[in-house]
Enzyme design. Structure first.
Site, short mmCIF file in Angstrom:
data_model
loop_
_atom_site.label_atom_id
_atom_site.label_comp_id
_atom_site.label_asym_id
_atom_site.label_seq_id
_atom_site.Cartn_x
_atom_site.Cartn_y
_atom_site.Cartn_z
N CYS A 11 14.78 44.72 69.04
CA CYS A 11 14.57 46.02 69.67
C CYS A 11 13.14 46.07 70.18
CB CYS A 11 14.91 47.18 68.73
SG CYS A 11 13.82 47.38 67.30
N ARG A 17 15.87 49.98 64.97
CA ARG A 17 17.20 49.44 65.28
C ARG A 17 17.41 48.01 64.83
NH1 ARG A 17 17.09 50.66 71.50
NH2 ARG A 17 14.92 50.05 71.10
N ASP A 129 17.39 54.57 71.11
CA ASP A 129 16.22 54.51 70.24
C ASP A 129 15.93 55.92 69.73
OD1 ASP A 129 13.82 54.15 68.94
OD2 ASP A 129 12.86 53.07 70.59
#
Length: 163
Positions: A11, A17, A129
């Site tokens: 990420c 994540r 996100d």
């Protein structure tokens, strides 16, 4: 599987994540009796959080669901293409940043979007996100990554143990 398959989740900062995906995948593989079949890690395309622990809000959500994890952020590098069979990006921007470092078609072939393996999403959908949002976004990301990591495991190991 005779040798280990290596999977890297990527990420932006490697604190929300990708470390969650890493640990969910490890848990899924372990539950399927496949823990020894994989080497799993995570990284970020940016160096903002190198050495930092995963985001406390994500760890809180994960802990509520029974997943406890830690670790420290690191940045993706071109050498990761040598070390990993699968490089899984959380969104198109991460994928493009990874592909900029690809040296050839073999490197590019290793890069996939995470939601390609989510049965409830289009293959190019991003894992959002949640960093700048509220806690609900962290729950949403957890649910997405639960599905997508299971889908990835099933894709890599299509036998009954991974399902």
């Amino acid at each position: 599987m005779s040798e280990q398959t290596s999977v890297l989740f990527v990420c932006l900062g490697n604190i929300v994540r990708s470390p969650l995906a890493e640990h969910l995948f490890i848990q899924r593989a372990s539950d399927a009796g496949l823990a020894d079949a994989f080497v799993v890690d995570s990284a970020g395309t940016a160096g903002y959080h190198i050495g930092d622990s995963p985001d406390q809000r994500m760890r809180q959500v994960a802990a509520e669901k029974g997943l406890i994890y830690d670790g420290s952020a690191r940045q993706f590098s071109a050498s990761d293409f040598d070390d990993f069979d699968w490089i899984i990006a959380m969104d198109r921007s991460n994928r493009e940043n990874i592909l900029r470092l690809a040296r050839d078609d073999a490197d590019r072939a290793k890069v996939h979007l995470m939601r390609k393996f989510d049965p409830e999403a289009s293959p190019d959908a991003p894992v959002p996100d949640p960093y700048y949002g509220g806690i609900d976004g962290f729950y949403q990301v957890y649910e997405i990554l639960e599905r997508a990591t299971q889908g990835l495991l099933t894709h890599i190991c299509p036998d009954d143990r991974a399902a």
